[in-house]
Design a protein around this motif. Structure first.
Motif: not given
Length: 124
Positions: A44-58
């Motif tokens: 996605s070209g984003v920071n891993p913390n952003t993905v972690q937040r996405t997964y946490s929200e999902l």
């Protein structure tokens, strides 16, 4: 290749919506493992913390579940997937109708247009 994002909406929410759409289109199936946080960040070209937040929200929404030591998986609960599908349909159709009304179209004109497109076999 990094994805494009809308600057007016948080990236983690946009990633969550993209994952939801992939689930609805059955590109991600019930029980399927999502890419690791690092893999998704690179894709996605984003920071891993952003993905972690996405997964946490999902996960908070019940759309995915994290299994310790195994990864993050799409829920196998068909009702959750059905609710996502209905919510996305409602949001997209409401936005479509709102946009058409802003252009001055009546609801009858919108319906007539959709029926005409359907009769012509144009993907509706």
């Amino acid at each position: 290749m990094p994805e494009e994002f809308d600057a007016s909406k948080p990236i983690y929410m946009q990633l969550a919506e993209r994952i939801n759409k992939r689930i609805i289109r059955n590109e991600l199936k019930s029980g399927e493992k999502l890419p690791s946080v690092r893999e998704m960040a690179v894709q996605s070209g984003v920071n891993p913390n952003t993905v972690q937040r996405t997964y946490s929200e999902l996960e908070r929404m019940g759309i995915v579940e994290t299994r310790r030591g195994q990864g993050t998986f799409v829920t196998e609960n068909k009702e959750v997937i059905k609710r996502i599908r209905e919510r996305l349909k409602e949001e997209m159709m409401s936005e479509f109708v709102r946009n058409m009304k802003e252009l001055g179209f009546t609801l009858d004109e919108i319906i007539a247009f959709l029926k005409d497109r359907r009769q012509k076999g144009e993907g509706i």
